[in-house]
Each structure stands twice: as C-alpha cells, then as structure tokens.
Design an enzyme around this catalytic site. Structure first.
Site, PDB file in Angstrom:
ATOM      1  N   CYS A 134       0.829  -1.208   0.000  1.00 56.77           N
ATOM      2  CA  CYS A 134       0.000   0.000   0.000  1.00 56.77           C
ATOM      3  C   CYS A 134       0.863   1.257   0.000  1.00 56.77           C
ATOM      4  O   CYS A 134       1.425   1.627   1.043  1.00 56.77           O
ATOM      5  CB  CYS A 134      -0.936  -0.011   1.208  1.00 56.77           C
ATOM      6  N   CYS A 137      -0.595   4.150   2.137  1.00 59.94           N
ATOM      7  CA  CYS A 137      -0.414   3.964   3.585  1.00 59.94           C
ATOM      8  C   CYS A 137       1.055   4.197   3.983  1.00 59.94           C
ATOM      9  O   CYS A 137       1.327   4.857   4.982  1.00 59.94           O
ATOM     10  CB  CYS A 137      -0.778   2.549   4.019  1.00 59.94           C
ATOM     11  N   ASP A 138       1.991   3.645   3.226  1.00 59.64           N
ATOM     12  CA  ASP A 138       3.385   3.579   3.681  1.00 59.64           C
ATOM     13  C   ASP A 138       4.369   4.451   2.898  1.00 59.64           C
ATOM     14  O   ASP A 138       5.519   4.593   3.325  1.00 59.64           O
ATOM     15  CB  ASP A 138       3.874   2.112   3.615  1.00 59.64           C
TER      16      ASP A 138
END
Ligand code: FAD
Ligand code: NAP
Length: 313
Positions: A134, A137-138
């Site tokens: 992701c 997200c990261d």
C-alpha cells in the site's frame, strides 16, 4: 429477527447493494464489514476513471460519502467479520467471528479481493518492515529516499507514479518488457524521470536487519543479479478473491466457484444457490473496477429484492 438481506463486505459492491436493497423496499438489511467501509480503493492515491468525477481525488475521497447515503435509506452496518455463510432450507446463517450467528432470507457476498504475495525470499519476514502492498499507507515513510516497486499492471504503475512524487527514485521491477497497465499510464511512467525501469527481471531476495529492509536483489533472464539498495519495496502483483466465507465445514464451497475460487454468477449476479448473490471483484470475469463493482452491487440488489418478494409473498 431474520434479515431480508445480509450483505457481506462494505466496498463499492457492498455499499451499492446496500443502497439499492434498502431504497428498493427491503426492510431489514445489514451490511457486515470487518474494517472501515469503502473497500480496497481507499488505499489508492488517485482515481481518475470513475464516471463524473473530474480532478485529482484519492480513493478515500471517493468513498467517504457512500456509507452515509446508504444509511439515509435504512441500511444497518455491523462492524463485524463474517467467518462463514451456510444455508439450511430457505434460511441462510451468517456466522460472525465473535461466535454469534444471524439469519437471513437472502445474502449478497461482496468480500472483494486482497493483494497477492510475489513469493520471493524475505517477502514475508520483512512484510510491514519495509515490504508493503500500500503506497498511500506507507509511501510517506520513504519521503526523500529511493524505493522499488514490483509488478507491471495498473496498480504497480499508478503507485510507482504516486511514489515518484514523494521519493527521490523509484525502481520499477517487472518480469517482462511490456506492461499490462493502460497505455496512458505506461506513457506517464516512461516519461517520468524519477522512475527507472528494471525489465525482464524478477525479485530474488529482499534483505535487511532488525531495523528493516536494506535492499532488493533481482535476477534478470540470464540469471544476472542486480542489487538495488532501497529501504522500501512495494509489491503489486495482482489479487486473490476473498471467498473464505463460502467455505463450509467439510471444505466444500456453498456455491459453484471456478478453479481460481471466483464465484460463478449469471448476468443477474445469481450464484448456483437460490437466494445467494455475489458482486464485485469476487465474481468470475470481474473487470476489477469500482464502477463495475458498484454496477454489480445494484444488479445483485435488484435480484435479491425479486427473490425475497417471491419467497415471502
Ligand atoms: P473490495 O473493494 O475488495 O471490498 C471488499 C470489502 O469486504 C472490504 O472492505 C473488506 O474489508 C470486506 N470483507 C472482506 N472479507 C470480509 C469478511 N469475511 N467479513 C466482513 N467484511 C469482509 N479501480 C478503479 O476503477 N479505478 C482505479 O483507479 C483503481 N485503482 C486501484 C488502486 C489500488 C491500489 C487497488 C488495490 C485497487 C484499485 N482499483 C481501481 C480496483 C478497485 O478498488 C476494486 O475493483 C474494487 O474496490 C472492488 O470492489 P468490491 O466491493 O468488489 O471489493
Ligand atoms: P494485474 O493486472 O494482475 O497485474 C499483476 C502484475 O504483476 C502483472 O504485470 C504480472 O506480470 C506481475 N506479477 C504477477 N505475479 C508476479 C510474481 N510472482 N512476481 C513478479 N511479478 C508478478 O494486477 P493489478 O495491477 O493489481 O490490477 C488488478 C486489476 O485491477 C486489473 O484488472 C486492473 O486493470 C485493475 N485496476 C485498475 C486500475 C485502473 O483502472 N486505473 C487501477 C488499479 C487496478 P505479467 O504482466 O507478466 O503477468
């Protein structure tokens, strides 16, 4: 109380099924979602192919108003994971992970799909410690650093473009020399100076230490190893369907599925079991798009309404 319809999963398919069942007259409809409603598209940094939506918006932006719209028409939301769906006579039983069970006259399964692992050495060991599926997200953890992206589909290329905005360099590692992503996306990737293509190569090993990933070794067609020293590796190599709720105690599936476990449906989203419908990424030949998942959800809801009407009247 017996539900008119239980909807399993709250992505684009499940939420649209919720909108159409409740607005179409079914009284007791509950959507079971184990996380936040919205589905996998909430992980996407950008969506530019949902009709009528212009301008740069994230998947999260797109999905934000959907639950509220459904609730207006009476859809109930149970934040619960479903372990199994069974059928006894005309009644379905929805077994939740807390051990309780709910009865329903009809069920629409919209549990979608999940990112696949590529299967290289160290991938599992460093998952969450430098290996990710992701970018939204990261990606921020690698601001001002270099990263590697694995895959040659739409997800890999779109997320490589997203990471190129945050990171100093993105190595795009793909096992062939042509991509299956949309031509326009391929063009944007090839024109991006921060993206270096590493073609005809597969990941061999991700390595690191207690503080995380230090690099990725990739192997080309001739067996030559290239060492890419990056702290972050993003894997986008496709998806597997989430069909676990259909697996019965004896290991068989509640309804017919194909060899990849995708649910076999008709054009009305009917499965081989009366009263059981499937919609979105989980079904056979799914185009894996938000717009088609939403369309499936609407079709499945209309079929469920007819089924319940006929069953109870
Ligand atoms: P999902 O979105 O997968 O939703 C399924 C839901 O079910 C999830 O919320 C999950 O938590 C829930 N669930 C699963 N199992 C259970 C259970 N046992 N109990 C309770 N809840 C459960 N499509 C586009 O059209 N355009 C794009 O630009 C685009 N970009 C993408 C970018 C990324 C990074 C990804 C990953 C996908 C992208 N897609 C895009 C594809 C799109 O997101 C999917 O096709 C779509 O979300 C499928 O919707 P769905 O409702 O079938 O399933
Ligand atoms: P995908 O289209 O299945 O692509 C997976 C990629 O990973 C392929 O390039 C594949 O290589 C490669 N791959 C598979 N297994 C591998 C392994 N073990 N090691 C190395 N490489 C591997 O998956 P996706 O990109 O996640 O897309 C899934 C679906 O969602 C598609 O239908 C896609 O169109 C859709 N989607 C659409 C959008 C959009 O419309 N904007 C955005 C995201 C996703 P090969 O090419 O050699 O097979």
């Amino acid at each position: 109380m017996t539900l008119d319809c239980a909807i399993i999963g709250g992505g684009p398919a499940g939420l649209t099924a919720g909108l159409y069942t409740t607005r179409g007259g079914l009284e007791n409809v509950t959507m079971f979602e184990k996380g936040m409603p919205g589905g996998q598209i909430t992980q996407s940094s950008e969506i530019e192919n949902y009709p009528g939506v212009t301008g740069e918006i994230t998947g999260m932006d797109l999905m934000m108003p959907w639950p509220q719209q459904c609730q207006k028409f009476g859809l109930k939301h149970d934040m619960a994971e479903v372990n199994r769906i069974t059928k006894d006579g005309n009644l379905f039983h929805v077994l939740k992970s807390d051990g309780t069970s709910i009865q329903a006259h009809s069920v629409i399964v919209c549990t979608g799909s999940s990112p696949r692992r590529a299967g290289f050495k160290g991938e599992e060991e460093f998952f969450g410690k430098g290996v990710s599926t992701c970018a939204t997200c990261d990606g921020f953890f690698y601001k001002g650093k270099e990263v590697a992206v694995i895959g040659g589909g739409d997800t890999a290329l779109e997320e490589a473009l997203y990471l190129a905005k945050i990171c100093t360099k993105v190595y795009l590692v793909h096992r062939r020399d042509s991509f299956r992503a949309a031509p326009n996306t391929v063009k944007r990737v090839k024109e991006n100076e921060k993206i270096e293509l590493v073609l005809n190569s597969v990941p061999d090993e991700v390595y690191g230490d207690a503080s995380g990933v230090n690099g990725l070794k990739v192997k080309d067609k001739d067996g030559n190893i290239k060492d890419i020293q990056v702290p972050g590796v993003f894997v986008f190599v496709g998806n597997d369907v989430n069909n676990q709720t259909l697996i019965q105690e004896d290991g068989t599936y509640l309804c017919d599925v194909n060899e990849q476990g995708q649910v076999i449906v008709t054009l009305s989203m009917k499965t081989s079991v009366p009263g059981l419908f499937a919609a979105g990424d989980i079904r056979i030949e799914a185009p894996k798009q938000v717009v088609s998942a939403a369309g499936d959800g609407a079709v499945a809801a209309l079929s469920a309404i007819s089924y319940v009407d006929e069953l109870l009247n």
